[in-house]
Scaffold this motif. Sequence first.
Motif, PDB file in Angstrom:
ATOM      1  N   UNK A  51       0.831  -1.201   0.000  1.00  0.00           N
ATOM      2  CA  UNK A  51       0.000   0.000   0.000  1.00  0.00           C
ATOM      3  C   UNK A  51       0.864   1.249   0.000  1.00  0.00           C
ATOM      4  N   UNK A  52       0.520   2.179  -0.875  1.00  0.00           N
ATOM      5  CA  UNK A  52       1.263   3.437  -0.930  1.00  0.00           C
ATOM      6  C   UNK A  52       0.820   4.388   0.172  1.00  0.00           C
ATOM      7  N   UNK A  53      -0.465   4.339   0.521  1.00  0.00           N
ATOM      8  CA  UNK A  53      -1.012   5.159   1.607  1.00  0.00           C
ATOM      9  C   UNK A  53      -2.438   4.686   1.897  1.00  0.00           C
ATOM     10  N   UNK A  54      -3.073   5.289   2.905  1.00  0.00           N
ATOM     11  CA  UNK A  54      -4.340   4.753   3.401  1.00  0.00           C
ATOM     12  C   UNK A  54      -5.592   5.442   2.868  1.00  0.00           C
ATOM     13  N   UNK A  55      -5.486   6.252   1.828  1.00  0.00           N
ATOM     14  CA  UNK A  55      -6.698   6.854   1.267  1.00  0.00           C
ATOM     15  C   UNK A  55      -7.623   5.750   0.755  1.00  0.00           C
ATOM     16  N   UNK A  56      -8.918   5.973   0.884  1.00  0.00           N
ATOM     17  CA  UNK A  56      -9.914   4.964   0.548  1.00  0.00           C
ATOM     18  C   UNK A  56      -9.771   4.435  -0.876  1.00  0.00           C
ATOM     19  N   UNK A  57      -9.391   5.295  -1.817  1.00  0.00           N
ATOM     20  CA  UNK A  57      -9.267   4.826  -3.199  1.00  0.00           C
ATOM     21  C   UNK A  57      -8.096   3.865  -3.408  1.00  0.00           C
ATOM     22  N   UNK A  58      -7.283   3.662  -2.365  1.00  0.00           N
ATOM     23  CA  UNK A  58      -6.156   2.730  -2.452  1.00  0.00           C
ATOM     24  C   UNK A  58      -6.331   1.495  -1.574  1.00  0.00           C
ATOM     25  N   UNK A  59      -7.336   1.502  -0.679  1.00  0.00           N
ATOM     26  CA  UNK A  59      -7.510   0.374   0.248  1.00  0.00           C
ATOM     27  C   UNK A  59      -8.915  -0.219   0.241  1.00  0.00           C
ATOM     28  N   UNK A  60      -9.838   0.361  -0.499  1.00  0.00           N
ATOM     29  CA  UNK A  60     -11.249  -0.034  -0.444  1.00  0.00           C
ATOM     30  C   UNK A  60     -11.495  -1.510  -0.742  1.00  0.00           C
ATOM     31  N   UNK A  61     -10.675  -2.112  -1.563  1.00  0.00           N
ATOM     32  CA  UNK A  61     -10.892  -3.497  -1.950  1.00  0.00           C
ATOM     33  C   UNK A  61     -10.424  -4.526  -0.939  1.00  0.00           C
ATOM     34  N   UNK A  62      -9.627  -4.124   0.038  1.00  0.00           N
ATOM     35  CA  UNK A  62      -9.042  -5.112   0.953  1.00  0.00           C
ATOM     36  C   UNK A  62     -10.107  -5.883   1.740  1.00  0.00           C
ATOM     37  N   UNK A  63     -11.031  -5.228   2.436  1.00  0.00           N
ATOM     38  CA  UNK A  63     -12.001  -6.007   3.220  1.00  0.00           C
ATOM     39  C   UNK A  63     -12.846  -6.950   2.360  1.00  0.00           C
ATOM     40  N   UNK A  64     -13.281  -6.498   1.203  1.00  0.00           N
ATOM     41  CA  UNK A  64     -14.098  -7.341   0.344  1.00  0.00           C
ATOM     42  C   UNK A  64     -13.279  -8.470  -0.273  1.00  0.00           C
TER      43      UNK A  64
END
Length: 96
Positions: A51-64
């Motif tokens: 991950x480059x950073x924690x903005x939603x557009x970069x992490x949104x897919x992880x939980x799903x």
Amino acid sequence: MRIRVLGCSGGIGVGLHTTSLLLDDDILIDAGTGVGELTLDEMAGIRHIFLTHSHLDHIAGIPLLVDSIFDRIETPITIHAQAPTIGALRAHIFNW
């Protein structure tokens, strides 16, 4: 090394997916909504997410992603990121 761009947009809409790049078959760079372009078998092959950073557009897919393949994998996916990004995931996404 093969690079497959799954998403590179800052938002979502028809044909638009947020940042996610698949390296070979087992590494993701960021995990935005572009992860949804993968089949379940392709998702199950992912072993590392950088991950480059924690903005939603970069992490949104992880939980799903994790929820979708949980019963298909034997070892957890390793997430690589700087401490503040891991802290944000722990506090706000995987908060228990």
